[in-house]
Design a protein around this motif. Structure first.
Motif, PDB file in Angstrom:
ATOM      1  N   ALA A  15       0.809  -1.219   0.000  1.00  0.00           N
ATOM      2  CA  ALA A  15       0.000   0.000   0.000  1.00  0.00           C
ATOM      3  C   ALA A  15       0.842   1.269   0.000  1.00  0.00           C
ATOM      4  O   ALA A  15       0.399   2.323  -0.456  1.00  0.00           O
ATOM      5  CB  ALA A  15      -0.941   0.005   1.205  1.00  0.00           C
ATOM      6  N   THR A  16       2.076   1.178   0.494  1.00  0.00           N
ATOM      7  CA  THR A  16       2.914   2.380   0.569  1.00  0.00           C
ATOM      8  C   THR A  16       3.286   2.897  -0.819  1.00  0.00           C
ATOM      9  O   THR A  16       3.591   4.078  -0.982  1.00  0.00           O
ATOM     10  CB  THR A  16       4.198   2.101   1.368  1.00  0.00           C
ATOM     11  OG1 THR A  16       4.943   1.054   0.712  1.00  0.00           O
ATOM     12  CG2 THR A  16       3.863   1.657   2.783  1.00  0.00           C
ATOM     13  N   GLN A  76      -7.341   4.356  -2.889  1.00  0.00           N
ATOM     14  CA  GLN A  76      -6.756   3.264  -2.108  1.00  0.00           C
ATOM     15  C   GLN A  76      -6.672   2.023  -2.991  1.00  0.00           C
ATOM     16  O   GLN A  76      -7.679   1.594  -3.560  1.00  0.00           O
ATOM     17  CB  GLN A  76      -7.601   2.970  -0.868  1.00  0.00           C
ATOM     18  CG  GLN A  76      -6.962   1.952   0.067  1.00  0.00           C
ATOM     19  CD  GLN A  76      -7.755   1.758   1.345  1.00  0.00           C
ATOM     20  OE1 GLN A  76      -8.837   2.336   1.510  1.00  0.00           O
ATOM     21  NE2 GLN A  76      -7.249   0.938   2.246  1.00  0.00           N
ATOM     22  N   VAL A  77      -5.470   1.488  -3.141  1.00  0.00           N
ATOM     23  CA  VAL A  77      -5.251   0.292  -3.941  1.00  0.00           C
ATOM     24  C   VAL A  77      -5.103  -0.892  -2.994  1.00  0.00           C
ATOM     25  O   VAL A  77      -4.258  -0.876  -2.101  1.00  0.00           O
ATOM     26  CB  VAL A  77      -4.002   0.432  -4.829  1.00  0.00           C
ATOM     27  CG1 VAL A  77      -3.789  -0.837  -5.649  1.00  0.00           C
ATOM     28  CG2 VAL A  77      -4.134   1.638  -5.762  1.00  0.00           C
ATOM     29  N   HIS A  78      -5.922  -1.914  -3.192  1.00  0.00           N
ATOM     30  CA  HIS A  78      -5.948  -3.048  -2.266  1.00  0.00           C
ATOM     31  C   HIS A  78      -5.132  -4.236  -2.759  1.00  0.00           C
ATOM     32  O   HIS A  78      -4.352  -4.810  -2.008  1.00  0.00           O
ATOM     33  CB  HIS A  78      -7.399  -3.491  -2.037  1.00  0.00           C
ATOM     34  CG  HIS A  78      -8.308  -2.399  -1.585  1.00  0.00           C
ATOM     35  ND1 HIS A  78      -8.218  -1.820  -0.343  1.00  0.00           N
ATOM     36  CD2 HIS A  78      -9.314  -1.754  -2.226  1.00  0.00           C
ATOM     37  CE1 HIS A  78      -9.140  -0.877  -0.213  1.00  0.00           C
ATOM     38  NE2 HIS A  78      -9.822  -0.822  -1.354  1.00  0.00           N
ATOM     39  N   SER A  79      -5.344  -4.622  -4.002  1.00  0.00           N
ATOM     40  CA  SER A  79      -4.709  -5.836  -4.507  1.00  0.00           C
ATOM     41  C   SER A  79      -4.707  -5.829  -6.032  1.00  0.00           C
ATOM     42  O   SER A  79      -5.374  -5.020  -6.665  1.00  0.00           O
ATOM     43  CB  SER A  79      -5.444  -7.085  -3.992  1.00  0.00           C
ATOM     44  OG  SER A  79      -6.814  -7.034  -4.359  1.00  0.00           O
ATOM     45  N   LYS A  80      -3.937  -6.741  -6.576  1.00  0.00           N
ATOM     46  CA  LYS A  80      -3.898  -6.945  -8.021  1.00  0.00           C
ATOM     47  C   LYS A  80      -4.464  -8.327  -8.312  1.00  0.00           C
ATOM     48  O   LYS A  80      -4.148  -9.290  -7.627  1.00  0.00           O
ATOM     49  CB  LYS A  80      -2.463  -6.844  -8.548  1.00  0.00           C
ATOM     50  CG  LYS A  80      -2.331  -7.090 -10.043  1.00  0.00           C
ATOM     51  CD  LYS A  80      -0.878  -6.995 -10.495  1.00  0.00           C
ATOM     52  CE  LYS A  80      -0.747  -7.285 -11.982  1.00  0.00           C
ATOM     53  NZ  LYS A  80       0.672  -7.210 -12.447  1.00  0.00           N
ATOM     54  N   ARG A  81      -5.329  -8.394  -9.344  1.00  0.00           N
ATOM     55  CA  ARG A  81      -5.932  -9.676  -9.716  1.00  0.00           C
ATOM     56  C   ARG A  81      -5.673  -9.973 -11.186  1.00  0.00           C
ATOM     57  O   ARG A  81      -5.677  -9.063 -12.019  1.00  0.00           O
ATOM     58  CB  ARG A  81      -7.445  -9.671  -9.466  1.00  0.00           C
ATOM     59  CG  ARG A  81      -7.844  -9.791  -8.013  1.00  0.00           C
ATOM     60  CD  ARG A  81      -9.349  -9.938  -7.842  1.00  0.00           C
ATOM     61  NE  ARG A  81     -10.058  -8.827  -8.465  1.00  0.00           N
ATOM     62  CZ  ARG A  81     -10.728  -8.909  -9.605  1.00  0.00           C
ATOM     63  NH1 ARG A  81     -10.769 -10.064 -10.282  1.00  0.00           N
ATOM     64  NH2 ARG A  81     -11.358  -7.860 -10.110  1.00  0.00           N
ATOM     65  N   LEU A  82      -5.494 -11.235 -11.468  1.00  0.00           N
ATOM     66  CA  LEU A  82      -5.282 -11.690 -12.833  1.00  0.00           C
ATOM     67  C   LEU A  82      -6.458 -12.537 -13.288  1.00  0.00           C
ATOM     68  O   LEU A  82      -6.865 -13.470 -12.594  1.00  0.00           O
ATOM     69  CB  LEU A  82      -3.991 -12.510 -12.927  1.00  0.00           C
ATOM     70  CG  LEU A  82      -3.712 -13.208 -14.263  1.00  0.00           C
ATOM     71  CD1 LEU A  82      -3.492 -12.173 -15.369  1.00  0.00           C
ATOM     72  CD2 LEU A  82      -2.504 -14.128 -14.143  1.00  0.00           C
ATOM     73  N   SER A  88     -12.685  -2.267  -9.848  1.00  0.00           N
ATOM     74  CA  SER A  88     -11.388  -2.702 -10.361  1.00  0.00           C
ATOM     75  C   SER A  88     -11.047  -1.898 -11.610  1.00  0.00           C
ATOM     76  O   SER A  88     -11.906  -1.714 -12.477  1.00  0.00           O
ATOM     77  CB  SER A  88     -11.413  -4.194 -10.713  1.00  0.00           C
ATOM     78  OG  SER A  88     -11.634  -4.983  -9.560  1.00  0.00           O
ATOM     79  N   ILE A  89      -9.807  -1.458 -11.677  1.00  0.00           N
ATOM     80  CA  ILE A  89      -9.312  -0.721 -12.836  1.00  0.00           C
ATOM     81  C   ILE A  89      -8.352  -1.629 -13.600  1.00  0.00           C
ATOM     82  O   ILE A  89      -7.337  -2.045 -13.048  1.00  0.00           O
ATOM     83  CB  ILE A  89      -8.606   0.574 -12.415  1.00  0.00           C
ATOM     84  CG1 ILE A  89      -9.574   1.482 -11.647  1.00  0.00           C
ATOM     85  CG2 ILE A  89      -8.040   1.292 -13.629  1.00  0.00           C
ATOM     86  CD1 ILE A  89     -10.782   1.930 -12.452  1.00  0.00           C
TER      87      ILE A  89
END
Length: 334
Positions: A22-23, A32-38, A62-63
């Motif tokens: 998150a930093t 706020q970015v939480h996670s990356k998904r594929l 999700s972007i």
């Protein structure tokens, strides 16, 4: 055996989701970015985000940062930050009605496409995660989803997401209100092009008026992207072959924090036709605080309306202001 299959299925879903440090994105105001998904089957990847707006309004979605239908393929952190900032602006709640009107015009002009596909589009216009099983129990939903993507709509997919209504883990879709065909105003720079821009501009921070650390500086378009149209964006080949003259004319360097600040004041200018001014100094080297009535708000010609604003070309603004002060002092001494 059935339990084991379910366990493997859930494990596979978890492995496609990666927590984000998150930093890395903590300097992005209201993002706020939480996670990356594929989503490997579709060759798409997303950042799960929360966008916070005025009056406590939030958007959780999700972007896509890899989305082949719009040519989006981002890996550099600074490029992703720039993209998120633009996506944040497009997802503003007060922009959605106008966006929907544009899409209705699209469907009206393409009635043959609307007949079998628009029903899924309509189901997704809540701009929230939508359970396919609950909201669109159509066996051909995947084909309709592909059609929407082919038409240029940005749709993120979440496999095996828990549904509060049917209490199952199902496929969810969310419609992201980006321009059809992707963010047309965005120019994706390679690390080499970014380095070339920073080197050509000699690492000069225009906001501070002095040399800055190269790793903290960001190439900023003098002409704000919010006023771009489809004809403003350079081709990828042109971006990769920027001349020194083009770089000096079109770009300036500032930190990401100041770039966000500029993005916000330019957005406000676009909305209220009142040109901003930095440092609380109401000075323009050309024109005044009113956006010129004879200049369009969008497109390359709109750049003429930015000339004279301190945020547009901060170094030219600073030099013009210093010249005015020098003339004033000289006249006082006579």
């Amino acid at each position: 055996m059935k339990k084991n299959r379910v366990a493997r299925k859930n494990s596979s879903n978890k492995s496609s989701k990666t927590l984000i440090d998150a930093t890395i994105y903590q300097d992005l105001k209201n993002i706020q970015v939480h996670s990356k998904r594929l989503h490997s089957k579709a060759s798409e990847s997303y950042l799960d985000v929360t966008f916070s707006y005025e009056n406590g309004v939030t958007w959780e979605g999700s972007i896509p940062i890899e989305y082949r239908r719009t040519g989006t393929e981002l890996s550099d952190v600074l490029e992703i930050k720039e993209y998120l900032l633009q996506a944040y602006d497009h997802c503003q709640p007060n922009n959605r009605r106008e966006w929907l009107v544009e899409q209705e015009n699209f469907w009206r002009d393409n009635k043959d496409k609307a007949e079998v596909t628009k029903s899924l589009f309509d189901a997704l216009t809540t701009f929230e995660w939508t359970c396919i099983s609950c909201k669109f129990p159509n066996p051909n939903w995947a084909r309709r989803n592909q059609d929407l993507k082919e038409f240029g709509f940005t749709i993120a997919t979440y496999l095996h997401k828990s549904c509060n209504q049917c209490l199952k883990r199902t496929t969810h879709l969310i419609l992201v209100p980006l321009p059809r065909g992707g963010i047309s105003g965005y120019e994706a720079w390679s690390p080499a092009t970014r380095e070339k821009i920073i080197t050509t501009l000699r690492g000069y921070d225009v906001y501070e008026g002095k040399l800055g650390k190269k790793e903290s500086l960001l190439p900023d378009h003098k002409f704000p992207e919010i006023r771009w149209d489809a004809n403003t964006r350079r081709s990828q080949e042109a971006i990769n072959n920027l001349t020194d003259e083009e770089i000096i004319h079109d770009f300036q360097l500032m930190t990401n924090q100041r770039n966000q600040q500029k993005r916000e004041v330019c957005r406000q200018c676009y909305q209220n036709n009142i040109r901003p001014y930095p440092f609380g100094i109401k000075f323009y080297y050309k024109g005044d605080e009113r956006w010129p009535n004879d200049i369009s708000k969008n497109g390359k010609d709109a750049e003429k309306g930015c000339i004279g604003c301190g945020w547009y070309d901060m170094e030219k603004w600073r030099n013009a202001l210093n010249q005015k002060l020098a003339e004033f002092v000289e006249n006082q001494e006579k």
